[in-house]
Design a protein around this motif. Structure first.
Motif, PDB file in Angstrom:
ATOM      1  N   LYS A  16       0.834  -1.206   0.000  1.00  0.00           N
ATOM      2  CA  LYS A  16       0.000   0.000   0.000  1.00  0.00           C
ATOM      3  C   LYS A  16       0.875   1.265   0.000  1.00  0.00           C
ATOM      4  CE  LYS A  16      -3.955   1.949   2.474  1.00  0.00           C
ATOM      5  NZ  LYS A  16      -4.834   1.814   3.667  1.00  0.00           N
ATOM      6  N   GLN A  17       1.926   1.271   0.846  1.00  0.00           N
ATOM      7  CA  GLN A  17       2.866   2.407   0.884  1.00  0.00           C
ATOM      8  C   GLN A  17       3.553   2.587  -0.466  1.00  0.00           C
ATOM      9  OE1 GLN A  17       5.500   1.474   4.316  1.00  0.00           O
ATOM     10  NE2 GLN A  17       5.257   3.633   4.841  1.00  0.00           N
ATOM     11  N   TRP A  18       4.007   1.468  -1.016  1.00  0.00           N
ATOM     12  CA  TRP A  18       4.717   1.473  -2.302  1.00  0.00           C
ATOM     13  C   TRP A  18       3.828   2.017  -3.419  1.00  0.00           C
ATOM     14  CZ3 TRP A  18       3.432  -1.783  -6.522  1.00  0.00           C
ATOM     15  CH2 TRP A  18       4.380  -1.834  -7.560  1.00  0.00           C
ATOM     16  N   ALA A  19       2.594   1.514  -3.490  1.00  0.00           N
ATOM     17  CA  ALA A  19       1.660   1.948  -4.535  1.00  0.00           C
ATOM     18  C   ALA A  19       1.341   3.433  -4.396  1.00  0.00           C
ATOM     19  CB  ALA A  19       0.385   1.114  -4.471  1.00  0.00           C
ATOM     20  N   GLU A  20       1.212   3.889  -3.176  1.00  0.00           N
ATOM     21  CA  GLU A  20       0.899   5.304  -2.940  1.00  0.00           C
ATOM     22  C   GLU A  20       2.053   6.207  -3.387  1.00  0.00           C
ATOM     23  OE1 GLU A  20      -1.453   8.329  -2.325  1.00  0.00           O
ATOM     24  OE2 GLU A  20      -2.114   6.260  -2.019  1.00  0.00           O
ATOM     25  N   LEU A  21       3.287   5.800  -3.095  1.00  0.00           N
ATOM     26  CA  LEU A  21       4.452   6.581  -3.514  1.00  0.00           C
ATOM     27  C   LEU A  21       4.517   6.676  -5.039  1.00  0.00           C
ATOM     28  CD1 LEU A  21       7.085   8.103  -3.019  1.00  0.00           C
ATOM     29  CD2 LEU A  21       8.249   5.889  -2.778  1.00  0.00           C
ATOM     30  N   LEU A  22       4.240   5.561  -5.720  1.00  0.00           N
ATOM     31  CA  LEU A  22       4.253   5.570  -7.186  1.00  0.00           C
ATOM     32  C   LEU A  22       3.166   6.479  -7.741  1.00  0.00           C
ATOM     33  CD1 LEU A  22       4.897   1.799  -8.027  1.00  0.00           C
ATOM     34  CD2 LEU A  22       6.512   3.680  -8.150  1.00  0.00           C
ATOM     35  N   LYS A  23       1.965   6.403  -7.152  1.00  0.00           N
ATOM     36  CA  LYS A  23       0.849   7.227  -7.638  1.00  0.00           C
ATOM     37  C   LYS A  23       1.134   8.714  -7.461  1.00  0.00           C
ATOM     38  CE  LYS A  23      -2.726   3.749  -6.848  1.00  0.00           C
ATOM     39  NZ  LYS A  23      -3.833   3.311  -5.943  1.00  0.00           N
ATOM     40  N   THR A  24       1.727   9.081  -6.297  1.00  0.00           N
ATOM     41  CA  THR A  24       2.051  10.494  -6.082  1.00  0.00           C
ATOM     42  C   THR A  24       3.174  10.953  -7.018  1.00  0.00           C
ATOM     43  OG1 THR A  24       3.574   9.928  -4.286  1.00  0.00           O
ATOM     44  CG2 THR A  24       1.312  10.485  -3.683  1.00  0.00           C
ATOM     45  N   SER A  25       3.931   9.990  -7.547  1.00  0.00           N
ATOM     46  CA  SER A  25       4.990  10.309  -8.519  1.00  0.00           C
ATOM     47  C   SER A  25       4.481  10.185  -9.957  1.00  0.00           C
ATOM     48  CB  SER A  25       6.181   9.370  -8.318  1.00  0.00           C
ATOM     49  OG  SER A  25       6.694   9.474  -7.010  1.00  0.00           O
ATOM     50  N   GLU A  26       3.150  10.025 -10.098  1.00  0.00           N
ATOM     51  CA  GLU A  26       2.482   9.914 -11.401  1.00  0.00           C
ATOM     52  C   GLU A  26       2.941   8.681 -12.182  1.00  0.00           C
ATOM     53  OE1 GLU A  26       3.081  13.616 -13.390  1.00  0.00           O
ATOM     54  OE2 GLU A  26       1.851  14.743 -11.986  1.00  0.00           O
ATOM     55  N   LEU A  27       3.159   7.588 -11.451  1.00  0.00           N
ATOM     56  CA  LEU A  27       3.512   6.316 -12.063  1.00  0.00           C
ATOM     57  C   LEU A  27       2.418   5.288 -11.769  1.00  0.00           C
ATOM     58  CD1 LEU A  27       7.284   6.055 -11.087  1.00  0.00           C
ATOM     59  CD2 LEU A  27       6.379   6.549 -13.360  1.00  0.00           C
ATOM     60  N   ILE A  28       2.236   4.345 -12.717  1.00  0.00           N
ATOM     61  CA  ILE A  28       1.274   3.269 -12.513  1.00  0.00           C
ATOM     62  C   ILE A  28       1.907   2.204 -11.617  1.00  0.00           C
ATOM     63  CG2 ILE A  28      -0.096   1.464 -13.648  1.00  0.00           C
ATOM     64  CD1 ILE A  28       0.096   3.181 -16.226  1.00  0.00           C
ATOM     65  N   PRO A  29       1.269   1.799 -10.526  1.00  0.00           N
ATOM     66  CA  PRO A  29       1.816   0.722  -9.695  1.00  0.00           C
ATOM     67  C   PRO A  29       1.791  -0.614 -10.452  1.00  0.00           C
ATOM     68  CG  PRO A  29       0.202   2.025  -8.482  1.00  0.00           C
ATOM     69  CD  PRO A  29       0.070   2.406  -9.927  1.00  0.00           C
ATOM     70  N   ILE A  55      14.993  -5.391 -16.539  1.00  0.00           N
ATOM     71  CA  ILE A  55      14.369  -4.069 -16.681  1.00  0.00           C
ATOM     72  C   ILE A  55      14.276  -3.375 -15.333  1.00  0.00           C
ATOM     73  CG2 ILE A  55      12.348  -2.830 -17.546  1.00  0.00           C
ATOM     74  CD1 ILE A  55      11.582  -5.684 -18.767  1.00  0.00           C
ATOM     75  N   LEU A  56      14.753  -2.138 -15.273  1.00  0.00           N
ATOM     76  CA  LEU A  56      14.559  -1.299 -14.099  1.00  0.00           C
ATOM     77  C   LEU A  56      13.256  -0.540 -14.294  1.00  0.00           C
ATOM     78  CD1 LEU A  56      17.794  -1.563 -14.573  1.00  0.00           C
ATOM     79  CD2 LEU A  56      17.927   0.304 -12.950  1.00  0.00           C
ATOM     80  N   LYS A  57      12.400  -0.548 -13.281  1.00  0.00           N
ATOM     81  CA  LYS A  57      11.091   0.088 -13.436  1.00  0.00           C
ATOM     82  C   LYS A  57      10.563   0.537 -12.073  1.00  0.00           C
ATOM     83  CE  LYS A  57       7.866  -3.015 -14.557  1.00  0.00           C
ATOM     84  NZ  LYS A  57       7.209  -4.246 -15.073  1.00  0.00           N
ATOM     85  N   CYS A  58       9.448   1.261 -12.111  1.00  0.00           N
ATOM     86  CA  CYS A  58       8.770   1.724 -10.887  1.00  0.00           C
ATOM     87  C   CYS A  58       9.742   2.433  -9.947  1.00  0.00           C
ATOM     88  CB  CYS A  58       8.096   0.554 -10.169  1.00  0.00           C
ATOM     89  SG  CYS A  58       6.827  -0.275 -11.136  1.00  0.00           S
ATOM     90  N   ILE A  59      10.549   3.325 -10.516  1.00  0.00           N
ATOM     91  CA  ILE A  59      11.529   4.078  -9.720  1.00  0.00           C
ATOM     92  C   ILE A  59      10.921   5.429  -9.343  1.00  0.00           C
ATOM     93  CG2 ILE A  59      13.812   5.154  -9.735  1.00  0.00           C
ATOM     94  CD1 ILE A  59      14.671   2.967 -11.718  1.00  0.00           C
ATOM     95  N   ALA A  60      10.845   5.693  -8.053  1.00  0.00           N
ATOM     96  CA  ALA A  60      10.223   6.933  -7.587  1.00  0.00           C
ATOM     97  C   ALA A  60      10.914   7.438  -6.329  1.00  0.00           C
ATOM     98  CB  ALA A  60       8.743   6.700  -7.310  1.00  0.00           C
ATOM     99  N   VAL A  61      10.980   8.766  -6.224  1.00  0.00           N
ATOM    100  CA  VAL A  61      11.540   9.412  -5.032  1.00  0.00           C
ATOM    101  C   VAL A  61      10.536  10.466  -4.562  1.00  0.00           C
ATOM    102  CG1 VAL A  61      13.420  10.811  -4.109  1.00  0.00           C
ATOM    103  CG2 VAL A  61      13.914   9.048  -5.825  1.00  0.00           C
ATOM    104  N   ASP A  62      10.210  10.441  -3.296  1.00  0.00           N
ATOM    105  CA  ASP A  62       9.300  11.426  -2.719  1.00  0.00           C
ATOM    106  C   ASP A  62       9.801  12.839  -3.032  1.00  0.00           C
ATOM    107  OD1 ASP A  62       8.281  13.321  -0.621  1.00  0.00           O
ATOM    108  OD2 ASP A  62       7.299  11.517   0.130  1.00  0.00           O
ATOM    109  N   GLN A 225      -3.093 -12.088 -16.887  1.00  0.00           N
ATOM    110  CA  GLN A 225      -3.024 -11.220 -15.710  1.00  0.00           C
ATOM    111  C   GLN A 225      -2.813  -9.742 -16.044  1.00  0.00           C
ATOM    112  OE1 GLN A 225      -0.999 -13.964 -16.350  1.00  0.00           O
ATOM    113  NE2 GLN A 225      -0.291 -14.864 -14.435  1.00  0.00           N
ATOM    114  N   ALA A 226      -2.501  -9.431 -17.287  1.00  0.00           N
ATOM    115  CA  ALA A 226      -2.105  -8.064 -17.635  1.00  0.00           C
ATOM    116  C   ALA A 226      -3.234  -7.057 -17.397  1.00  0.00           C
ATOM    117  CB  ALA A 226      -1.675  -8.010 -19.097  1.00  0.00           C
ATOM    118  N   LYS A 227      -2.879  -5.936 -16.802  1.00  0.00           N
ATOM    119  CA  LYS A 227      -3.838  -4.857 -16.613  1.00  0.00           C
ATOM    120  C   LYS A 227      -3.899  -4.039 -17.897  1.00  0.00           C
ATOM    121  CE  LYS A 227      -2.635  -4.612 -11.711  1.00  0.00           C
ATOM    122  NZ  LYS A 227      -1.977  -3.830 -10.654  1.00  0.00           N
TER     123      LYS A 227
END
Length: 331
Positions: A16-29, A55-62, A225-227
């Protein structure tokens, strides 16, 4: 601040924390990941990054910690994970607005869409791939491209290639290089070459990691499973890369595909190509070939293999494929 591995599939609160950080960084979880790390300030997750295959992905910094050099720490940790896993060439998905930050860390941009920047580091790289396929270019003007997994090569694939060959001077058939199929890459490539050897205007090429791969289009290999939102973004990136960087090298003006009533993800891919190609690159969608009132598909052949229905398979595949299937049976 501490850095630690995150087990997204085991800890709901961490997820939940991880997904929220990505969303606030405008990234899809996008939880299609093998390995994820996070940097914490106390109990607050302030930076994260993940790896999927190479592949490096879902990289976000507050945003409150942008000046702490956390991005470099995340990327360095993920690089070490990839090197430990045996990778010397890897890719990166990021937002176009921050691609310059990753260029400063040694990544090279391959293609950019509205939603994604696709970058790489290591060798052999995209330039090497373009050099490889350009050596097989023919001096023709009316050229078509087809991309197929061919797992295995069927009479449906042969029909698509034959129709394209009738309408074009040269047809370039790209066989997916990804090792995530029942038949390995070398076998699939060989079966396509053997199946079309009577068509003198067809050239068979590998895709390496630049067309329908775990790098450009990972959702293709997780069709159930793909979204949809993730699959659409990846399909668009794959289509833009083909249109802007690959097709021009071989002077391809048309891409042929089969209708896709069976797979939602492949249908998303067809729709993305239709939107991306526009007037620059023509998309021709052919009805799928039918046998005994059923669409011929590689998935149907694989299902029949599981059932041992070899007489029925014989009506769906070229003779060279059938021989391979019988050899596969003996193994």
């Amino acid at each position: 601040m501490i850095i630690k591995r995150l087990w997204l599939d085991r800890d709901h609160q961490t997820y939940k924390q991880w997904a929220e950080l990505l969303k606030t960084s405008e990234l899809i979880p996008d939880d299609q990941v093998d390995y994820t790390i996070g940097i914490y300030d106390g109990k607050t997750l302030i930076a994260t990054g993940s790896v999927y295959h190479n592949i490096l992905k879902c990289i976000a910094v507050d945003s409150s910690y942008q000046n702490e050099n956390l991005l470099t720490q995340i990327v360095q940790n993920l690089r070490e994970q990839l090197i430990d896993s045996g990778f010397t060439h890897y890719f990166l998905y990021t937002k176009p607005t921050v691609s310059s930050l990753f260029r400063s860390l040694g990544f090279t941009e391959i293609i950019v869409t509205k939603e994604l920047a696709f970058m790489e580091q290591g060798m052999p790289n995209f330039h090497d791939y373009l050099t490889e396929i350009s050596k097989l270019k023919r001096p023709t003007i009316k050229n078509a491209g087809i991309v197929m997994n061919a797992n295995p090569f069927t009479k449906g694939h042969l029909y698509l290639i034959t129709e394209a060959a009738k309408q074009n001077e040269t047809v370039y058939v790209f066989v997916v290089s990804e090792e995530r199929s029942l038949f390995d890459t070398t076998t699939r490539f060989r079966l396509v070459k053997e199946g079309i050897k009577h068509l003198k205007n067809v050239v068979v090429l590998p895709t390496r990691e630049y067309i329908v791969s775990s790098a450009t289009f990972p959702s293709y290999f997780l069709k159930d499973q793909a979204k949809d939102t993730i699959a659409k973004a990846q399909a668009t990136l794959d289509a833009v890369l083909f249109k802007e960087r690959i097709a021009p090298v071989l002077a391809i003006t048309t891409r042929f595909v089969g209708e896709e009533p069976l797979s939602p993800v492949t249908n998303i891919y067809n729709q993305a190509m239709e939107q991306v190609f526009s007037s620059t690159l023509k998309l021709v969608v052919l009805p799928r070939k039918v046998e005994a009132d059923e669409i011929i598909s590689a998935s149907r052949v694989r299902a029949l293999m599981n059932e041992g229905a070899y007489e029925e398979i014989k009506t769906l595949v070229p003779e060279t494929t059938f021989k391979e299937i019988m050899n596969h049976k003996k193994e």
